[in-house]
Write a protein that holds these residues in place. Structure first.
Motif, PDB file in Angstrom:
ATOM      1  N   ASP A 223     -32.563  99.815   0.557  1.00  0.00           N
ATOM      2  CA  ASP A 223     -32.481  98.681   0.027  1.00  0.00           C
ATOM      3  C   ASP A 223     -32.440  98.721  -1.490  1.00  0.00           C
ATOM      4  N   SER A 246     -31.034  93.827   2.603  1.00  0.00           N
ATOM      5  CA  SER A 246     -29.549  93.883   2.072  1.00  0.00           C
ATOM      6  C   SER A 246     -28.673  93.916   3.188  1.00  0.00           C
ATOM      7  N   LYS A 249     -25.175  92.851   2.955  1.00  0.00           N
ATOM      8  CA  LYS A 249     -24.228  93.538   1.866  1.00  0.00           C
ATOM      9  C   LYS A 249     -23.503  94.949   2.300  1.00  0.00           C
TER      10      LYS A 249
END
Length: 384
Positions: A223, A246, A249
């Motif tokens: 992260d 995250s 992403k």
């Protein structure tokens, strides 16, 4: 001939040509692809030469009959194979059984000198069978694969064995404190016969690779550097990575399933950099280590990764330098920022990256094989 036909006859033939920009893009892509392919092939060839040029000891060294009790679970298959193959080349006879087998009856018939068991968190560990083996006069040994993370379980089991071998040096005093007299530190190794440096498809080739379960300390690290990794050529594999804050992403770079050891080795070998992050001792979600026994010894992945001829970036363990020299045979990081900095450095220093990877492979073949570990074990058990 009519006028239309005459005009067609006189019209010059045209050959389509790519726009200058498209041609330049193709040529640039060809150069990059060729360079990557050449670099990968050259490095693979050097790995093959190291395996060829570092001779491995052969021949029977012990006039012993050994019973090996396999582990339970797919993650231990490669360990079982490495131990079995190495034992067969080290002792007179090997009898291989599973934990669910009636290996007490088998022992009465075959009379092994030693029974070796690999510990796993099986639902019902066969302690009664181990006691029966000892009553037959057979020496028993257990090799603990998950110390110190499940010492709440192992501490209940080890007193039933004659010899205890652990992957974690800090556990020696723990087991001795409950009356176990023969406790030794013995890491796992690799089986040189299983190393296959062969061509793998380009889909395996990544700049960065991380394979492992998403324990919380690993989640926090990823992260922290997610914004950096999202633009990198990286593969992350393992269970529970959806825990990442995250995750969106990095979702396209995550494989949320288990890889068997052979597939794992292919990914390691094909990647330029492999990240290794040890699990934390105080993760109450996944551990049963209520005594908070510390972890000083490197995990088996340290050796597995080095054996694949790739550059390893690992966090630091106290005993790590007894296995490999940081900066020479692998490299280390102590923070997420340092990890990013070293990834960038080695991605831009290809020859140095390959040099360290090859030296790590060389040391692994010289010092960290199952044959050498098992020879050490048998030496201890036979009082030599």
């Amino acid at each position: 001939m009519n006028a239309i036909s005459e005009r067609k006859k006189l019209r010059p033939k045209t050959v389509w040509q790519a726009p200058p920009s498209a041609k330049q893009d193709w040529e640039a892509g060809h150069r990059v692809g060729y360079a990557k392919g050449w670099s990968y092939g050259y490095h693979m060839g050097r790995c093959q030469r190291i395996v060829r040029d570092i001779p491995q000891e052969t021949g029977i060294l012990w006039d012993l009959k050994v019973m090996y009790v396999r582990a339970v679970g797919a993650p231990y298959v490669s360990i079982d194979e490495g131990i079995e193959d190495s034992l067969r080349k080290l002792v007179r006879e090997v009898i291989v059984v599973n934990q669910e087998d009636d290996f007490v009856s088998i022992s009465r018939e075959t009379r092994p000198d030693i029974a070796l068991m690999l510990f796993t968190l099986a639902p019902s560990f066969p302690i009664d069978k181990v006691q029966a083996l000892r009553s037959l006069g057979i020496r028993t040994a257990i090799w603990l694969s998950d110390d110190p993370y499940h010492t709440d379980q192992t501490i209940k089991i080890v007193p039933y064995y004659d010899f205890i071998f652990t992957l974690e040096i800090s556990c020696i005093d723990l087991y001795k404190s409950i009356g176990c007299n023969h406790v030794y530190y013995l890491p796992f190794g690799i089986n040189p016969g299983s190393l296959l440096f062969e061509h793998v498809p380009t889909s395996y080739r990544k700049d960065i690779c991380f394979i492992g379960t998403a324990f919380w300390n690993r989640v926090h690290l990823i992260d922290e550097i997610a914004d950096y990794l999202k633009d990198k050529d990286i593969m992350i594999n393992g269970f529970w990575w959806e825990r990442l804050r995250s995750y969106d992403k990095l979702a396209s770079k995550i494989q949320g399933y288990w890889l068997d050891p052979k597939e794992t080795a292919k990914h390691y070998h094909a990647s330029k950099i492999v990240i290794n992050l040890h699990r934390s001792i105080d993760d109450e979600t996944h551990n049963s280590n209520s005594r908070r026994i510390p972890a000083y010894s490197p995990n088996p992945r340290v050796i597995d990764i080095a054996a694949c001829g790739t550059l390893q970036l690992t966090d630091v363990r106290q005993e790590l330098s007894n296995f490999y020299t940081p900066g020479e045979e692998l490299d280390t990081f102590s923070s997420s920022q340092e990890l990013v900095s070293k990834i960038e450095y080695y991605l831009n220093h290809e020859e140095e990256r390959q040099r360290i990877a090859l030296q790590g492979l060389s040391r692994t073949l010289r010092e960290h094989t199952y044959r050498s570990r098992l020879h050490q074990m048998l030496t201890i058990m036979n009082g030599v």
